[in-house]
Design an enzyme around this catalytic site. Structure first.
Site, PDB file in Angstrom:
ATOM      1  CG  ASP A 190      -1.907   1.127   1.255  1.00 33.72           C
ATOM      2  OD1 ASP A 190      -1.599   2.184   0.688  1.00 33.72           O
ATOM      3  OD2 ASP A 190      -2.993   0.971   1.858  1.00 33.72           O
ATOM      4  CE  LYS A 229      -6.948   9.147   2.781  1.00 27.90           C
ATOM      5  NZ  LYS A 229      -7.712   8.028   2.334  1.00 27.90           N
TER       6      LYS A 229
HETATM    7  N1  LCS Z   1      -4.879   2.648   2.609  1.00 26.30           N
HETATM    8  C1  LCS Z   1      -4.394   3.651   3.376  1.00 26.30           C
HETATM    9  C2  LCS Z   1      -2.944   3.668   3.731  1.00 26.30           C
HETATM   10  C3  LCS Z   1      -5.248   4.649   3.832  1.00 26.30           C
HETATM   11  O1  LCS Z   1      -4.741   5.624   4.579  1.00 26.30           O
HETATM   12  C4  LCS Z   1      -6.631   4.591   3.494  1.00 26.30           C
HETATM   13  C5  LCS Z   1      -7.582   5.626   3.984  1.00 26.30           C
HETATM   14  C6  LCS Z   1      -7.094   3.529   2.705  1.00 26.30           C
HETATM   15  C7  LCS Z   1      -6.196   2.582   2.271  1.00 26.30           C
HETATM   16  C8  LCS Z   1      -8.543   3.430   2.299  1.00 26.30           C
HETATM   17  O2  LCS Z   1      -8.842   4.398   1.359  1.00 26.30           O
HETATM   18  P1  LCS Z   1     -10.285   5.079   1.119  1.00 26.30           P
HETATM   19  O3  LCS Z   1     -11.264   3.962   0.929  1.00 26.30           O
HETATM   20  O4  LCS Z   1     -10.604   5.891   2.315  1.00 26.30           O
HETATM   21  O5  LCS Z   1     -10.088   5.869  -0.124  1.00 26.30           O
HETATM   22  N2  LCS Z   1      -7.081   6.398   5.048  1.00 26.30           N
HETATM   23  C9  LCS Z   1      -7.733   7.293   5.724  1.00 26.30           C
HETATM   24  C10 LCS Z   1      -7.192   7.976   6.829  1.00 26.30           C
HETATM   25  O6  LCS Z   1      -6.095   7.760   7.348  1.00 26.30           O
HETATM   26  N3  LCS Z   1      -8.052   8.866   7.246  1.00 26.30           N
HETATM   27  O7  LCS Z   1      -9.239   8.793   6.544  1.00 26.30           O
HETATM   28  C11 LCS Z   1      -9.102   7.777   5.517  1.00 26.30           C
END
Ligand code: LCS
Length: 394
Positions: free
Chosen positions: A184, A209
Site C-alpha cells: 500500500d 489522498k
Molecule cells: N490505505 C491507506 C494507507 C489509507 O490511509 C486509506 C484511507 C485507505 C487505504 C482506504 O482508502 P479510502 O477507501 O478511504 O479511499 N485512510 C484514511 C485515513 O487515514 N483517514 O481517513 C481515511
C-alpha cells in the site's frame, strides 16, 4: 509524448495520459456513458471475446478511466492499473483476487484500520487466515511463514505509526516461498517511492489522498507488475463491480498533474513543522521520517525519495492534552484523510483506527496519545502559529 519513459516524472504527470481523440483535446474528456454501441452484432461478439479492442460497458472499461489507469501504471512502473471506487475497494479487490479459503496472509500490524478489520472480521469468515506483525522487523515476518502463506501485505510508511518496512527484503522473502508482495503506497505516492522497482508484485493506493490531492473525491487504484497478476485484479474488479466513475476519473486526472509540486511544497512545510514540534516543550515524542532523530532514517534514504508529509506525535499529558490541541486549532482542519493541499489533524485511536481492537492497536503502536498530522501547502508560518497557539492552551 510517445514514450513516457524518456521523460521525467513531472513531465509525465502533465503530458502522458495515452489518450488521443479526433478533436485533439488537450485534456482527457469525460466519457459520461454507461454503455458503448457496437458497429454490428459480430463486432460486439468480438469485443466480448477479446479478439478486438473496443469499449463495451463502463464497469468493464471506459476511455476516461483508462487514461487515468494508463498514467498511474506508467508512474508506478507497472504493467497496467485498475481504478476502483475507493481505497478500501482496492484493498478488498486485492484480497479477493489473491487469496483463497485456507490461504494465509502476513501483514503489517499498523495498517489503515479498515484494511485490517475487513480481513480479521470478514475474510476470516471465508477461511482466510492472517497474522499481523511489526513488519519493520523482517524477522517477525519470517517467524509467521506457514506452508499456506500466499500474500505478504505491507504499508510503508505505516498509517499512523510511520514505521518503515524494507520493501526489497519483503519481496525476497515473498518470492522465496512462492507468495506475492502487496504494498500500500498511499503514504508516499509514486512520487516518493517505487515499490515495483524494489520487487513488489502489486501496489495499491487510496487515490483519495496524494494522487487526487484536493479532498473532493474518494477513489482507489491497483497496479499489477505484470499481465498475469493485472488480469486477475481486473477480472475481480469487473465482477465485484467496484469500478471508478468517469467523472471521478476526470477529477483525479486533473488533480494528479500537480502531484510533484504539491508534495515538494507540503514536504518542505512538514520538515519545518516537525522541527518546530520536536523542539516544543509540550511534545513528548515525534515520528517524522525527515528528522535526524527518526530511528529508521537509513531505510528511508534507501527506499524513499523524500520523507513525505505525514507526522505522528504525542503531547505530554496524553489523550486529554492531545484533545485540547485538536480542539483549539483554528486554520488546520480537524478531520480524517490525508495527502491533500490542506493541513489536517486527527486522533487515530478514536477515529481512523477506532474499529481495531484496543489490544491490536496497542500491539501495533497506536497509543491513545498519538496525534496525526497531514501537512498541506499553506504558508508554513501559519501552520506553525496555529499549532503553537493551540499547544499554549494545554
Ligand atoms: N490505505 C491507506 C494507507 C489509507 O490511509 C486509506 C484511507 C485507505 C487505504 C482506504 O482508502 P479510502 O477507501 O478511504 O479511499 N485512510 C484514511 C485515513 O487515514 N483517514 O481517513 C481515511
Amino acid at each position: 509524448m510517445k514514450n513516457p519513459k524518456d521523460y521525467g516524472f513531472n513531465s509525465q504527470l502533465i503530458h502522458y495520459s495515452g489518450h488521443h481523440d479526433q478533436y485533439g483535446s488537450a485534456t482527457v474528456p469525460i466519457y459520461q456513458t454507461s454503455t458503448f454501441s457496437f458497429e454490428s452484432a459480430e463486432d460486439g461478439a468480438e469485443c466480448f471475446a477479446g479478439t478486438k479492442d473496443g469499449y463495451i460497458y463502463t464497469r468493464i472499461g471506459n476511455p476516461t478511466i483508462k487514461a487515468l489507469e494508463r498514467q498511474i501504471a506508467v508512474l508506478e512502473h507497472g504493467y497496467d492499473a485498475v481504478a476502483v471506487s475507493s481505497g478500501m475497494a482496492a484493498v478488498s479487490t486485492v484480497y479477493m483476487a489473491l487469496l483463497n479459503a485456507g490461504d494465509h496472509m502476513i501483514s503489517s500490524a499498523a495498517v489503515y484500520g479498515p484494511s485490517r478489520v475487513v480481513m480479521e472480521q470478514h475474510f476470516s469468515r471465508f477461511g482466510v487466515q492472517s497474522s499481523y506483525v511489526n513488519t519493520a522487523d523482517i524477522e517477525n515476518i519470517k517467524k509467521e511463514i506457514r506452508p499456506n502463506t500466499k500474500v505478504i501485505y505491507i504499508e510503508t510508511p505505516a498509517n499512523p505509526t510511520m514505521d518503515i518496512t524494507d520493501i526489497k527484503a519483503c519481496a525476497e522473502i515473498a518470492h522465496s516461498i512462492g507468495a506475492v508482495l502487496v504494498v500500500d503506497n498511499t503514504f508516499c505516492s509514486p512520487y516518493l517511492q517505487s515499490p515495483i522497482d524494489l520487487g513488489a508484485d502489486v501496489v495499491l493506493h487510496s487515490i483519495t489522498k496524494f494522487i487526487n490531492g484536493h479532498a473532493d473525491i474518494v477513489g482507489g487504484v491497483i497496479i499489477g507488475k505484470d499481465k498475469q497478476i493485472y488480469d486477475k485484479l481486473r477480472t475481480m474488479m469487473v465482477n465485484m463491480g467496484c469500478n471508478m466513475d468517469p467523472h471521478q476519473a476526470y477529477l483525479v486526472i486533473r488533480g494528479l498533474k500537480t502531484l510533484g509540486i504539491r508534495i515538494d511544497r507540503a514536504q518542505e512545510n512538514a520538515m519545518k513543522v516537525a522541527e518546530f514540534l520536536e523542539n516544543h516543550p509540550k511534545i513528548e515524542w515525534i515520528k517524522y521520517p525527515g528528522l535526524k532523530s527518526f530511528a529508521q532514517k537509513d531505510l528511508v534514504r534507501k527506499q524513499m525519495r523524500g520523507p513525505g508529509t505525514m507526522i505522528s506525535f504525542g503531547v505530554k499529558g496524553g489523550l486529554d492534552a492531545g484533545r485540547t490541541l485538536m480542539n483549539n486549532v483554528e486554520m488546520l482542519i480537524l478531520a480524517v484523510s490525508l495527502g491533500g493541499i490542506e493541513s489536517l489533524i486527527q486522533h487515530p485511536a478514536s477515529m481512523t483506527h477506532s474499529k481495531m481492537s484496543k489490544d491490536s492497536r496497542e500491539k501495533a503502536g497506536i497509543g491513545e496519545g498519538l496525534v496525526r498530522l497531514s501537512i498541506g501547502i499553506e504558508n508554513v508560518d501559519d501552520i506553525i502559529r496555529d499549532l503553537s497557539r493551540a499547544l499554549d492552551k494545554i
